[in-house]
Design a protein around this motif. Structure first.
Motif, PDB file in Angstrom:
ATOM      1  N   ALA A 156      77.309  59.800 114.122  1.00  0.00           N
ATOM      2  CA  ALA A 156      77.460  58.829 113.039  1.00  0.00           C
ATOM      3  C   ALA A 156      76.123  58.244 112.619  1.00  0.00           C
ATOM      4  O   ALA A 156      75.206  58.122 113.443  1.00  0.00           O
ATOM      5  CB  ALA A 156      78.373  57.685 113.477  1.00  0.00           C
ATOM      6  N   GLN A 157      76.050  57.861 111.347  1.00  0.00           N
ATOM      7  CA  GLN A 157      74.934  57.051 110.899  1.00  0.00           C
ATOM      8  C   GLN A 157      75.067  55.716 111.619  1.00  0.00           C
ATOM      9  O   GLN A 157      76.164  55.159 111.728  1.00  0.00           O
ATOM     10  CB  GLN A 157      74.994  56.848 109.390  1.00  0.00           C
ATOM     11  CG  GLN A 157      73.860  56.009 108.860  1.00  0.00           C
ATOM     12  CD  GLN A 157      73.935  55.827 107.346  1.00  0.00           C
ATOM     13  OE1 GLN A 157      74.636  56.550 106.654  1.00  0.00           O
ATOM     14  NE2 GLN A 157      73.202  54.853 106.846  1.00  0.00           N
ATOM     15  N   CYS A 158      73.966  55.194 112.129  1.00  0.00           N
ATOM     16  CA  CYS A 158      74.060  53.955 112.900  1.00  0.00           C
ATOM     17  C   CYS A 158      73.096  52.878 112.417  1.00  0.00           C
ATOM     18  O   CYS A 158      73.059  51.794 112.982  1.00  0.00           O
ATOM     19  CB  CYS A 158      73.890  54.239 114.394  1.00  0.00           C
ATOM     20  SG  CYS A 158      72.353  55.054 114.821  1.00  0.00           S
ATOM     21  N   SER A 159      72.322  53.156 111.365  1.00  0.00           N
ATOM     22  CA  SER A 159      71.454  52.155 110.747  1.00  0.00           C
ATOM     23  C   SER A 159      71.152  52.591 109.319  1.00  0.00           C
ATOM     24  O   SER A 159      71.012  53.787 109.050  1.00  0.00           O
ATOM     25  CB  SER A 159      70.155  52.005 111.546  1.00  0.00           C
ATOM     26  OG  SER A 159      69.281  51.092 110.919  1.00  0.00           O
ATOM     27  N   ARG A 172      69.006  55.715 110.513  1.00  0.00           N
ATOM     28  CA  ARG A 172      69.125  56.326 111.836  1.00  0.00           C
ATOM     29  C   ARG A 172      70.487  56.981 111.966  1.00  0.00           C
ATOM     30  O   ARG A 172      71.465  56.546 111.352  1.00  0.00           O
ATOM     31  CB  ARG A 172      68.960  55.289 112.964  1.00  0.00           C
ATOM     32  CG  ARG A 172      67.606  54.596 112.987  1.00  0.00           C
ATOM     33  CD  ARG A 172      66.509  55.557 113.435  1.00  0.00           C
ATOM     34  NE  ARG A 172      65.226  54.902 113.559  1.00  0.00           N
ATOM     35  CZ  ARG A 172      64.243  54.960 112.660  1.00  0.00           C
ATOM     36  NH1 ARG A 172      64.406  55.659 111.560  1.00  0.00           N
ATOM     37  NH2 ARG A 172      63.100  54.343 112.865  1.00  0.00           N
ATOM     38  N   MET A 231      73.043  58.915 115.084  1.00  0.00           N
ATOM     39  CA  MET A 231      73.228  59.149 116.518  1.00  0.00           C
ATOM     40  C   MET A 231      74.167  60.327 116.703  1.00  0.00           C
ATOM     41  O   MET A 231      75.186  60.427 116.026  1.00  0.00           O
ATOM     42  CB  MET A 231      73.824  57.914 117.195  1.00  0.00           C
ATOM     43  CG  MET A 231      73.973  58.031 118.695  1.00  0.00           C
ATOM     44  SD  MET A 231      72.457  57.747 119.618  1.00  0.00           S
ATOM     45  CE  MET A 231      72.500  55.972 119.762  1.00  0.00           C
ATOM     46  N   GLY A 265      73.827  59.856 123.999  1.00  0.00           N
ATOM     47  CA  GLY A 265      73.549  59.688 122.575  1.00  0.00           C
ATOM     48  C   GLY A 265      72.087  59.943 122.282  1.00  0.00           C
ATOM     49  O   GLY A 265      71.211  59.394 122.952  1.00  0.00           O
ATOM     50  N   LEU A 298      69.366  59.383 119.546  1.00  0.00           N
ATOM     51  CA  LEU A 298      69.054  58.606 118.351  1.00  0.00           C
ATOM     52  C   LEU A 298      68.034  59.373 117.523  1.00  0.00           C
ATOM     53  O   LEU A 298      66.951  59.711 118.031  1.00  0.00           O
ATOM     54  CB  LEU A 298      68.514  57.229 118.728  1.00  0.00           C
ATOM     55  CG  LEU A 298      68.161  56.318 117.563  1.00  0.00           C
ATOM     56  CD1 LEU A 298      69.412  55.984 116.739  1.00  0.00           C
ATOM     57  CD2 LEU A 298      67.497  55.047 118.074  1.00  0.00           C
TER      58      LEU A 298
END
Length: 167
Positions: free
Chosen positions: A42-45, A50, A52, A135, A137
């Motif tokens: 998933a996109q996390c930022s 970012r 992950m 995970g 990143l």
């Protein structure tokens, strides 16, 4: 209210009903290359951007990714179901999957699959142990869009696959 629900006894059923996009992740380290089907990503930022990706510790791709600096994340539509099966139902511990698909070397030798709607490469910034998965990143470094991944290949589309590794 059924208190068994409060205790999470139905959590497995709830999670099994979820649907989310599937991806093929590839990587390379030294003379090794690897790739696998992943659903935990998933996109996390937003800013900075970012993404992950979680890889199973039992997976050959995870072992190669431990020594890698770059991952490639490939989007899939339902048309790429057989490509997903190749990377989801076969293990790199026993066979090289890449002679069975079209690809080219990318940054840091990472295999970039030709037969997917799009992909991005990402520099591995950090690794996070989250249990049976780690995970990775990523800071995306390049992207290719060949076509829209519509309809996207999702978890429900691949539930019948026999996993190449015990997750």
């Amino acid at each position: 209210m059924d208190h068994s629900e409060e205790r999470g006894e139905h959590l497995h059923d709830l999670v099994a009903a979820l649907d989310y996009s599937m991806f093929v992740v590839t990587t390379a380290a030294g003379d090794q290359r690897a790739g696998c089907l992943v659903g935990f990503a998933a996109q996390c930022s937003i800013s900075p951007f970012r993404f992950m990706v979680w890889l199973s510790k039992k997976n050959h791709t995870y072992e190669v990714a431990r020594g890698a600096t770059t991952l490639a994340v490939h989007t899939l539509s339902r048309r790429e179901r057989e490509l997903a099966r190749l990377f989801g139902s076969h293990t790199g511990w026993e066979e090289d999957k890449f002679p069975r698909c079209s690809w080219r070397p990318g940054p840091d030798g990472v295999p970039l699959l030709d037969d997917c709607p799009g992909l991005f490469t990402g520099e591995i910034l950090d690794r996070h142990d989250t249990g049976d998965h780690v995970g990775f990143l990523l800071r995306p470094t390049s992207a290719v869009v060949r076509s829209a991944a519509r309809p996207p290949l999702t978890f429900q589309d691949v539930r019948d696959f026999e996993p190449g590794n015990a997750a």
